[in-house]
Write an enzyme that holds these catalytic residues in place. Structure first.
Site, PDB file in Angstrom:
ATOM      1  N   ALA A 138     -25.411 -35.865  31.658  1.00  0.00           N
ATOM      2  CA  ALA A 138     -26.584 -35.069  31.630  1.00  0.00           C
ATOM      3  C   ALA A 138     -27.238 -35.175  30.283  1.00  0.00           C
ATOM      4  O   ALA A 138     -27.560 -33.925  29.665  1.00  0.00           O
ATOM      5  CB  ALA A 138     -26.391 -33.519  32.302  1.00  0.00           C
ATOM      6  N   GLY A 218     -17.467 -38.883  33.395  1.00  0.00           N
ATOM      7  CA  GLY A 218     -18.251 -39.700  32.074  1.00  0.00           C
ATOM      8  C   GLY A 218     -17.623 -40.630  31.404  1.00  0.00           C
ATOM      9  O   GLY A 218     -17.615 -40.933  30.160  1.00  0.00           O
ATOM     10  N   ASP A 272     -17.332 -26.381  31.097  1.00  0.00           N
ATOM     11  CA  ASP A 272     -18.516 -27.152  30.806  1.00  0.00           C
ATOM     12  C   ASP A 272     -19.728 -26.494  31.570  1.00  0.00           C
ATOM     13  O   ASP A 272     -20.356 -27.177  32.140  1.00  0.00           O
ATOM     14  CB  ASP A 272     -18.384 -28.785  31.602  1.00  0.00           C
ATOM     15  CG  ASP A 272     -19.451 -29.681  31.119  1.00  0.00           C
ATOM     16  OD1 ASP A 272     -20.033 -29.426  30.089  1.00  0.00           O
ATOM     17  OD2 ASP A 272     -19.590 -30.790  31.750  1.00  0.00           O
TER      18      ASP A 272
END
Length: 382
Positions: A138, A218, A272
């Site tokens: 994101a 990621g 996160d």
């Protein structure tokens, strides 16, 4: 003023102790002892457990506030609200953005450090902007670029030296030299949002990188011919892997595999978390992106990718125990001492140790949070 905490169990960095009394004097931890001095004042938590205040080294927002809002009042709100998650120390975490925006946020956080009254700002974590587009998550690809020491030094100057950790993709041009330079400054370098090969990741670790950004997420996955970033997480020792233990970012089975590969001494629980943490389901923003929060997840409105989390750190450690992949002592350590150690803060927070600020939490026998203390004073209660 001195008082003694009575509890069933006390969790220290490397051991737990049953019963006894823990001294707190003038806001600092004292010694644990089996017997109570005559006439001493007692804070009685019989039936409960005492653990160090939790340390979140990767958190973008909470309670409707986002670090990238660049709001001093927002940071005050976030700091206070995090006490209900058991967090007493944290690293406000940025996102990939323009040079100017990151400089402005750095300057704001410098001011915020000494003005927040809840969880303590122990530094800043720059998640980006030196990432790869393939594993953007994101993060805004418009601002992704190769690392620049000149840029970083200006951000660090604006922050008053508060930047404790920065994440980058090791395949970026000049990454190894950048890692070496920052490590020499005492800044922790993390690796993530990356399509790096195993060898590229290994080179960055050799240059000084020591943390893996939200393991599995990621990053290039494991392949038996090219182990990739995930293979590097597994195979390279003396490195610490961040883990989001919400059951959405990483399955319990994958979390158990990570624990077997790294051990609890090399895993730092993080959240996160984004602004929707502690808030009702609905529509929110993560940096530049609209996010939909429902069913315990935060996902980009366009595309549906996970966009941070709404996890509370107290629940992350509890999940590891519920999943039966970690003992209580291990889970608490992974949410306190290990994250603090991963960024060189273990002598400031993250453990019960004589002389350190008496930041601690009270848990019942099912690991439900009952109270949070800052500097020896009750700051939140359920």
């Amino acid at each position: 003023m001195i008082y003694y905490i009575k509890a069933d169990t006390f969790y220290f960095a490397h051991e737990s102790r049953k019963g006894g009394y823990l001294a707190v004097e003038d806001g600092l931890f004292g010694q644990w002892q089996s017997d109570l001095p005559v006439g001493a004042k007692v804070v009685d938590y019989t039936g409960y457990q005492i653990a160090p205040g939790l340390v979140d080294t990767h958190i973008h927002g909470y309670a409707g506030c986002d670090v990238m809002d660049n709001s001093l009042e927002g940071m005050k709100t976030m700091s206070q609200a995090l006490l209900s998650a058991g967090v007493t120390s944290f690293l406000p975490t940025t996102l990939t953005a323009s040079f100017q925006q990151l400089r402005e946020v750095s300057a704001m956080l410098k001011r915020a450090k000494n003005q927040v009254t809840g969880a303590k700002i122990q530094g800043i974590y720059f998640e980006g902007p030196y990432f790869t587009e393939k594993f953007k998550g994101a993060q805004n690809t418009a601002y992704m670029r190769d690392p620049s020491l000149e840029e970083f030094n200006q951000w660090q100057e604006a922050s008053g030296g508060l930047i404790k950790k920065i994440a980058l993709a090791p395949e970026r041009k000049g990454a190894a030299d950048f890692v070496s330079a920052l490590t020499a400054q005492g800044v922790t370098v993390a690796l993530g949002h990356s399509n790096a090969t195993f060898e590229e990741a290994k080179s960055a670790v050799k240059a000084g990188a020591s943390v893996w950004v939200h393991a599995y997420n990621g990053m290039r996955g494991f392949n038996h011919r090219e182990p990739g970033m995930v293979g590097a997480v597994f195979a390279i020792s003396d490195t610490i892997a961040e883990l989001i233990a919400d059951g959405h970012h990483v399955s319990p089975v994958a979390a158990a595999i990570l624990l077997k590969q790294k051990s609890s001494q090399q895993i730092a629980l993080i959240t996160d978390c984004m602004a929707a943490g502690g808030q009702p389901d609905g529509h929110y923003m993560l940096g530049d992106y609209p996010v939909v929060v429902e069913n315990g997840t935060a996902r980009l409105k366009d595309g549906g990718n996970l966009a941070g989390s709404v996890l509370k750190l107290k629940d992350g450690l509890k999940n590891l125990v519920i999943w039966q992949i970690a003992a209580v002592e291990e889970a608490i350590c992974m949410a306190s001492y290990i994250p603090a150690k991963s960024v060189g803060l273990e002598d400031k927070c993250g453990q019960i140790k004589a002389g350190l600020p008496a930041d601690f939490i009270v848990l019942d026998d099912k690991l439900n949070l009952q109270a949070t203390y800052l500097d020896g004073e009750k700051a939140w209660t359920c």
